[in-house]
Design a protein around this motif. Structure first.
Motif: not given
Lengths: 236, 245
Positions: A122-134
């Motif tokens: 969730s933290g990585l997604a909030a930092l802008g990591t592409p959703r597919l990668l998450v």
């Protein structure tokens, strides 16, 4: 299973566990950048980095020896490349490769040992990591359990049928190769079953966190303090 | 009475060409429980996976008045709670609470409400003390209860249970039987275990090579297809737990 143990560590309670994953990710990235740009023979700086990681592990109430032991998993790879550099005559680079890869792994273990994976993602997604990668990371994490479990079942079954005549390396290698192909096939079907079960519970491609992330002032202080300290150590 | 599930002339073929369902028609009324019997590979599980659109065949399926279409998929999946044969396929979050809340969160509920639903569902199955435990540390019986809670937390109108007694020892089977009998939802139970099914359902259907070949009273179906482990009549084999009701 290593990942199960790290998963258990991440469920603990400590000031490190309490930090918002975004603050920890930012601090980790800063640490890795500082480490990567540190000269391999700057032993004092590297020793301070190591001491800082050890302090982090102790504050997080993780077993120091357990973390250091698990971080050794990177050594077969880094030692291979280090050996190549050593043989090419670049001993400083060889040393740097081993030191830095080991410290980086300890730092990553400190992050994942204090952050449950769903929160970390969730933290990585909030930092802008592409959703597919998450999403891929989330599935990979889930399927890691599946594959290791299947592998354990296969190993047990193989051990149960292992007679005295299987001492030959060649036949054991052949059996291992066969088991690997079965493992792939079984894991595929198992993963398919898991995906179906997720769909049945209305999964639509997005993991909604049960505990939404909250970036508090203490998280900002943590991130700023650690980054400042890393830079200070690097400059000194 | 308006059926809550209505299936008309359903056909399905797997990618390898194997015909799994051949013109199946089926209805289920509100509050009704039905057992699905049939040999391995007869199409039972394939059939139930059609009901919430996980597998898509040709034919008409209506669930709680909603035709099963791509647009209605999310709504239909909220109406049908499916408990899979292997609970390990269903449980994957780090803690029991997070796992049970997975469905409600997917339904769009706020975290507080999803947590409340999860707690309540865990209480319903008697697993309220396992909130913080990791699912992989639970026994087979506990896993099955948590998997059921994960479905109940979505407040479905229909429960579909695929081989619910698999991996469970007799006391755990009996506990599950007690639990299921108390749940008000309509139930579809895919099972080989006629004794267990008789504790919940009065009606049964029988699948044979992808066709639904019989539909009637459970005892009649069991007798007609000789679907018991023993030569004793079903009434003599029923779980002792059932007699308490």
């Amino acid at each position: 299973m290593h990942h199960v143990l790290v998963d258990q560590w991440s469920q603990g309670a400590s000031p490190m566990h309490a930090r918002d994953p975004r603050a920890k990710v930012v601090a980790l990235v800063a640490f890795l950048v500082v480490l990567a740009t540190t000269a391999p023979d700057a032993f004092a700086t590297l020793a301070i980095d190591a001491a800082l990681l050890a302090a982090g592990i102790l504050i997080a109430r993780l077993p120091l020896s357990g973390v250091l032991l698990r971080a050794m998993g990177v050594l077969p790879f880094s030692l291979t490349f280090g050996l190549m550099s050593w043989m090419a005559g670049d001993r400083v680079r060889a040393l740097g490769l081993v030191e830095k890869s080991y410290l980086s792994t300890v730092a990553v273990l400190l992050l994942i040992g204090t952050t449950p994976l769903p929160r970390l993602l969730s933290g990585l997604a909030a930092l802008g990591t592409p959703r597919l990668l998450v999403l891929l990371a989330q599935f990979l994490y889930r399927y890691l359990f599946v594959i290791s479990e299947q592998a354990q079942h296969l190993r047990l079954a193989a051990l149960c049928r292992q007679g005295a005549g299987t001492k030959h390396r060649r036949s054991r290698f052949r059996a291992a190769a066969g088991a690997l192909s079965v493992l792939f096939a079984r894991s595929y079907y198992r993963a398919e079953g898991i995906h179906r079960a997720m769909l049945a519970r209305a999964f639509a491609g997005r993991f909604a966190p049960l505990k939404p992330l909250r970036f508090r002032a203490s998280d900002a202080v943590f991130a700023l303090a650690t980054i400042s300290f890393f830079i200070l150590v690097r400059v000194e | 009475m308006t059926p809550i599930i209505e299936v008309r002339d359903l056909h399905f073929q797997y990618a390898d060409g194997a015909k799994a369902l051949d013109g199946v028609s089926f209805t289920l009324n509100a509050g009704e429980s039905v057992a699905l019997f049939g040999a391995n590979g007869s199409g039972k599980t394939t059939f139930v996976l059609q009901l919430n659109g996980i597998l898509r065949g040709q034919g008409n399926i209506t669930v709680c008045g909603l035709p099963l279409t791509k647009d209605n998929l999310a709504a239909v999946r909220s109406k049908i709670g499916m408990v899979f044969q292997d609970s390990d396929e269903q449980l994957f979050m780090p803690t029991v609470l997070e796992d049970v809340a997975f469905g409600p969160l997917n339904q769009g509920l706020q975290p507080e409400e999803a947590t409340e639903r999860a707690r309540s569902a865990l209480e319903q199955v008697g697993m309220e003390n396992a909130l913080a435990r990791a699912p992989y540390h639970l026994s087979a019986g506990e896993k099955r209860k948590v998997a059921l809670a994960g479905v109940l937390a979505m407040q479905p109108e229909i429960l579909v249970l695929d081989e619910p007694t698999t991996f469970l020892d007799p006391p755990a089977q009996r506990n599950l039987l007690h639990l299921l009998r108390e749940l008000p939802q309509a139930k579809i139970i895919v099972t080989h275990n006629a004794m267990f099914a008789a504790g919940i359902a009065q009606r049964a259907v029988f699948f044979e090579r992808g066709k639904l070949v019989a539909d009637g009273l459970l005892e009649d179906i069991v007798q007609r297809f000789d679907w018991t482990y023993s030569a004793l009549p079903l009434s003599d084999l029923r779980y002792s737990a059932q007699r308490r009701f």
